[in-house]
Design an enzyme around this catalytic site. Structure first.
Site, PDB file in Angstrom:
ATOM      1  N   LYS A 129       2.363  -7.970  13.238  1.00 15.75           N
ATOM      2  CA  LYS A 129       1.144  -7.217  12.920  1.00 15.75           C
ATOM      3  C   LYS A 129       0.022  -7.795  13.772  1.00 15.75           C
ATOM      4  O   LYS A 129      -0.312  -8.970  13.644  1.00 15.75           O
ATOM      5  CB  LYS A 129       0.827  -7.340  11.425  1.00 15.75           C
ATOM      6  N   THR A 137       0.810  -1.214   0.000  1.00 18.07           N
ATOM      7  CA  THR A 137       0.000   0.000   0.000  1.00 18.07           C
ATOM      8  C   THR A 137       0.847   1.269   0.000  1.00 18.07           C
ATOM      9  O   THR A 137       0.480   2.258  -0.621  1.00 18.07           O
ATOM     10  CB  THR A 137      -0.896  -0.007   1.267  1.00 18.07           C
ATOM     11  N   THR A 146       2.150  -4.276   4.659  1.00 20.79           N
ATOM     12  CA  THR A 146       2.157  -4.542   6.101  1.00 20.79           C
ATOM     13  C   THR A 146       1.897  -6.015   6.438  1.00 20.79           C
ATOM     14  O   THR A 146       2.393  -6.510   7.445  1.00 20.79           O
ATOM     15  CB  THR A 146       1.051  -3.733   6.819  1.00 20.79           C
ATOM     16  N   ASP A 147       1.091  -6.696   5.602  1.00 20.92           N
ATOM     17  CA  ASP A 147       0.601  -8.019   5.997  1.00 20.92           C
ATOM     18  C   ASP A 147       1.701  -8.975   6.442  1.00 20.92           C
ATOM     19  O   ASP A 147       1.547  -9.696   7.423  1.00 20.92           O
ATOM     20  CB  ASP A 147      -0.187  -8.681   4.847  1.00 20.92           C
TER      21      ASP A 147
HETATM   22  N1  ASP Z   1      -2.138  -6.558   1.587  1.00 19.52           N
HETATM   23  C1  ASP Z   1      -1.244  -5.427   1.550  1.00 19.52           C
HETATM   24  C2  ASP Z   1       0.177  -5.943   1.626  1.00 19.52           C
HETATM   25  O1  ASP Z   1       0.558  -6.463   2.620  1.00 19.52           O
HETATM   26  C3  ASP Z   1      -1.549  -4.507   2.664  1.00 19.52           C
HETATM   27  C4  ASP Z   1      -0.545  -3.408   2.854  1.00 19.52           C
HETATM   28  O2  ASP Z   1       0.192  -3.035   1.970  1.00 19.52           O
HETATM   29  O3  ASP Z   1      -0.468  -2.875   3.939  1.00 19.52           O
HETATM   30  O4  ASP Z   1       0.903  -5.797   0.693  1.00 19.52           O
END
Ligand code: ASP
Length: 420
Positions: free
Chosen positions: A242, A88, A164-165
């Site tokens: 996380k 993201t 983040t995931d």
């Molecule tokens: N699903 C996305 C990822 O982990 C969420 C994010 O970027 O925070 O790439």
């Protein structure tokens, strides 16, 4: 005034409510009798067209610009490389086409955050553009190699941006692949994209660049510490996790305290004075990693024959219940599987303990399972891949899994680390 079009900022008035946001294209799966807008908090809402009294145009759609202005290095500032891997934080949705249109570069980041140019001379390297759920050990290896290249060719620190995931899997893996690190490697990300008012990207990135210029020579994560914009938490890569799907302060230290609090204004409160210090030693990425391993969650009623699927694997991490329990119905299968089996806590917080119950004794003594102390299951998974990349001898695997290589095992469980 022309009718608002997709991508425009609008105010939608119904008989009793008003909504402001960006007019979105209607996905195929939705009823065509609705109007969809993206609110400032990032959520999309559908409003029944029959209820709409009026749609007012607030601001027309503006094609996102992609600045390419080259940055001039400033004397005396540290050199920091930002390596982007996707997620993201580097995506921006073009609301007219519905597509993610480009990745931000360091030049984009500094034009959006001029304060970055006063903290460091930035260099950008985009090495991939994927969502982090699609990352694999191959991407971890690639990152380690790129980080080595940067640190050995003049960078004083590296910031990695990704999704983040699985940020905590990457941070754990890099902690092992770069275990003799002598400069900061900081992983950051964003829960909300940069084009949303509530984005955490700016502060996370500014704090990450500050951390990369600091003396804390560790692989660590740098993300919001609270739901406000108070400070970011710098957390050891093997101890971060996380812990929330959407909160901006989702990353918490597990069974440990953070390394530091980083304030946007530049202050760094070091909480762990034993962190590794910056030095001039060369960086060496050690990328031998056994990929044929799995991370399994056991649960009441689990069918033991599921374990048959892993017969040709080289090792398993089992996220076990409580102190490290596994349903007794699985014991026979575990006996048949001839590979290192590592037990980590499903509870996330706390330490697994092989000697408290008879069943646990059987697992550790008769079945030779390796109890992973207070490592998270994700860290145990990354570590097992690293350890098996170097040896397959069970006694060596056991010894290394139970030794503290990169801050993954804390000796004592401190009271204040729970739900920090
Ligand atoms: N699903 C996305 C990822 O982990 C969420 C994010 O970027 O925070 O790439």
């Amino acid at each position: 005034m022309p009718d608002p079009k997709t991508g425009d900022s609008v105010k939608v008035k119904t008989s009793d409510k008003e909504f402001e946001g960006i007019l979105m294209p209607i996905p195929d799966i939705l009823d065509k009798d609705v109007t969809v807008i993206k609110l400032d908090n990032g959520y999309n809402i559908g409003i029944d067209n029959k209820k709409i009294k009026k749609i007012e145009l607030i601001k027309g759609y503006k094609k996102p610009s992609h600045s390419k202005k080259k940055l001039k290095p400033k004397k005396g500032l540290p050199n920091i490389t930002i390596i982007s891997a996707g997620g993201t934080i580097s995506s921006k949705v073009d609301y007219r086409t519905g597509g993610v249109y480009a990745d931000y570069t360091a030049e984009d980041f500094t034009s959006m955050m001029p304060e970055l140019a006063d903290i460091a001379n930035l260099k950008a390297k985009k090495i991939m553009s994927i969502m982090s759920e699609d990352m694999t050990p191959k991407e971890w290896r690639l990152l380690a190699i790129e980080i080595e290249k940067e640190l050995d060719s003049g960078a004083d620190g590296v910031v990695v941006t990704q999704g983040t995931d699985t940020l905590h899997y990457t941070s754990a893996a890099l902690s092992f692949l770069l275990k003799d690190l002598s400069k900061p490697v900081i992983l950051t990300a964003a829960q909300r994209s940069i084009d949303r008012g509530s984005s955490d990207a700016f502060m996370n990135l500014i704090c990450a660049v500050k951390a990369a210029a600091s003396d804390i020579a560790e692989v660590s994560t740098c993300m919001h510490g609270t739901t406000n914009d108070d400070y970011c938490l710098l957390i050891k890569g093997t101890k971060a996790r996380k812990m929330h799907t959407s909160r901006r302060d989702a990353f918490r230290p597990i069974n440990d305290l953070p390394l530091a609090k980083i304030y946007e204004g530049g202050k760094i409160d070091v909480l762990d004075k034993d962190h590794k210090k910056r030095s001039d030693t060369k960086t060496k990425a050690d990328t031998k990693f056994q990929e044929k391993i799995a991370l399994l969650h056991v649960y009441p009623g689990m069918d033991p024959s599921l374990l048959d699927n892993y017969k040709d694997y080289k090792g398993l991490v089992i996220a076990a219940t409580g102190l490290g329990n596994i349903p007794q119905s699985l014991f026979n299968k575990i006996k048949e599987i001839d590979m290192p089996i590592v037990i980590a806590p499903q509870t996330i917080y706390g330490r697994v303990h092989p000697l408290v119950y008879a069943n646990l004794r059987e697992l550790s003594i008769k079945l030779n399972c390796i109890f992973a102390e207070d490592m998270t299951p994700e860290t145990a998974y990354a570590k097992l891949g690293y350890v098996l990349g170097h040896t397959s001898k069970i006694e060596e695997v056991k010894e290394q899994m139970q030794a503290n290589i990169s801050g993954e095992i804390t000796k004592r469980s401190l009271e204040k680390t729970f739900l920090y």
